[in-house]
Scaffold this active site. Structure first.
Site, short mmCIF file in Angstrom:
data_model
loop_
_atom_site.label_atom_id
_atom_site.label_comp_id
_atom_site.label_asym_id
_atom_site.label_seq_id
_atom_site.Cartn_x
_atom_site.Cartn_y
_atom_site.Cartn_z
N GLU A 61 0.83 -1.20 0.00
CA GLU A 61 0.00 0.00 0.00
C GLU A 61 0.86 1.25 0.00
O GLU A 61 0.58 2.23 -0.66
CB GLU A 61 -0.94 0.01 1.21
CG GLU A 61 -0.27 0.17 2.55
CD GLU A 61 -1.25 0.17 3.69
OE1 GLU A 61 -1.28 1.17 4.42
OE2 GLU A 61 -1.98 -0.82 3.85
N LEU A 66 1.00 -1.23 18.37
CA LEU A 66 1.15 -0.53 19.64
C LEU A 66 1.19 -1.50 20.81
O LEU A 66 1.94 -1.32 21.75
CB LEU A 66 0.00 0.46 19.84
CG LEU A 66 -0.07 1.62 18.86
CD1 LEU A 66 -1.34 2.43 19.07
CD2 LEU A 66 1.15 2.52 19.03
#
Length: 441
Positions: A249, A324
């Protein structure tokens, strides 16, 4: 061969100043902006002025990855009652705008996977107006979406009004990046260097994590590489590999030297051989110049590039993304800190699923074991944020500086034990106690 007189006349008929163009959207309530480098500075500034002067009404503004120009214009604090920002992916500039506002709910995050962005912006949201930066028109009457094939073409063909900002700094790219003048309502000319994102140098921890991924990348693999220190460290560590391909992407600066060296050549790809596939590019000026008129690099909409059914057509597909935090069952949070959105799903889950579905495909989620200078473990018993970017059923390899584990086929107790070993040693005993109290080990 020069542009014919009919095209020039059509161009001049559509040409307006930024302020004149903005005044034509007085009936618009939903404004969609191009993503990141494709967000048009002059049009955004003129729109902010028109809102302040009450020349146009309040706007819902949809976009992905806001830039500093957006923060300084439509996300200015004095427009809080006139603009409702609804990003599908948050950037540093979006988070800065949230911090500057007096309302924590002003910017309304819209959860979305990138391969669905074009559909969301045209089917579930009324696409009244679309602003985007494009390259200058060619002699056939076509502009290029350049750095951003992502959802621009999809929205252009559905929006009731399309206004483009022609910028000579926008590269001309191949693939499905062309927009004909007949699809455009108004043209604004404004030359300004594109927004740049200069990656930080990888840390020693980044390199430790990256090395474990590099060892699992083979010659001839096709790559999707995400954003962050670890992905960049992975790319910089592939100089001894051969015949790698790209279906990603993101097109980033760290990919350029590998292409120039012939390492990323697409020779052994099983889908779109010899072509470097991307849906958006973000980097420095050298990256944008490398993209310009380069026939080996082709951009296509995210609905295609990020579609897992397309991704899986690449044998030996390798996906590398960051996170995260991860819980002890394997759920990944890559988009939220506490109760507040930090970024978004983007295309991560698209490639986690697509890569694993490919023949000999591998998907890696990389994260440092701790945050906040080592005071917080990123490996946690349970995700407390409520945001699950990648379901535990989809996650394959997880990598920290302490190791790499393949979660596929592992039971919950096996997962918990394996992930605890990837945690920082000072947190392992606590994680074991909590996993025991939950009945997982």
């Amino acid at each position: 061969m020069d542009t014919d007189e009919g095209l020039l006349a059509s161009y001049l008929k559509r040409k307006l100043s930024a302020h004149e163009a903005v005044e034509t959207i007085s009936a618009c309530r939903n404004l969609i902006l191009g993503m990141s480098a494709a967000q048009p500075p002059a049009l955004m500034a003129a729109t902010a002025d028109a809102l302040r002067d009450r020349l146009i009404g309040p706007l819902n503004v949809y976009y992905l990855h806001g830039t500093e120009h957006l923060q300084q214009t439509l996300l200015a604090p004095d427009l809080i009652d006139l603009v409702t920002p609804r990003p599908l992916f948050l950037s540093h500039s979006d988070r800065a705008a949230i911090a500057q506002s007096n309302s924590t709910n002003w910017i309304e995050f819209v959860p979305a996977m990138l391969h669905q962005a074009g559909r969301l912006l045209t089917e579930h949201i009324d696409p009244e107006c679309f602003f985007v930066t494009v390259s200058p028109m060619d002699r056939h009457g076509y502009f290029s979406l350049g750095t951003n094939a992502d959802y621009g073409a999809s929205v252009i063909r559905k929006a009731r009004k399309v206004i483009v900002e022609v910028n000579r700094y926008m590269p001309r790219t191949f693939g499905e990046c062309s927009v004909h003048i007949s699809e455009i309502d108004h043209i604004v000319e404004h030359d300004q260097p594109l927004v740049e994102a200069i990656p930080k140098a990888p840390t020693e921890v980044d390199r430790k994590i990256a090395q474990q991924i590099i060892e699992r990348i083979d010659d001839g693999d096709t790559l999707q590489i995400g954003v962050g220190g670890v992905p960049n460290a992975v790319l910089s560590g592939l100089k001894q590999h051969k015949d790698l391909g790209l279906h990603s992407e993101l097109f980033s600066p760290a990919m350029v030297p590998l292409i120039q060296a012939g390492i990323l050549n697409g020779r052994r790809k099983t889908w779109m051989q010899h072509k470097h596939i991307f849906t958006f590019a973000l980097g420095d000026r050298a990256l944008y110049e490398f993209l310009d008129d380069n026939p080996a690099i082709v951009g296509y909409p995210a609905s295609w590039v990020n579609n897992p059914d397309i991704i899986r057509l690449n044998d030996n597909m390798v996906s590398v993304n960051s996170a995260l935090e991860i819980d002890l069952t394997g759920q990944i949070n890559s988009e939220q800190i506490g109760d507040r959105p930090f970024s978004g799903t983007g295309g991560q889950l698209d490639f986690v699923r697509g890569a694993y579905a490919a023949r000999n495909g591998r998907s890696f989620i990389a994260l440092r074991s701790t945050a906040q200078s080592g005071s917080v473990s990123r490996i946690v018993p349970r995700l407390l944020s409520g945001a699950v970017t990648d379901p535990r059923n989809d996650v394959q390899f997880v990598v920290t500086e302490y190791g790499c584990v393949n979660l596929k086929g592992l039971s919950i107790p096996q997962r918990a034990k394996a992930l605890i070993q990837l945690a920082c040693p000072e947190f392992r005993e606590q994680l074991e106690r909590e996993a025991t109290s939950l009945g997982w080990i």
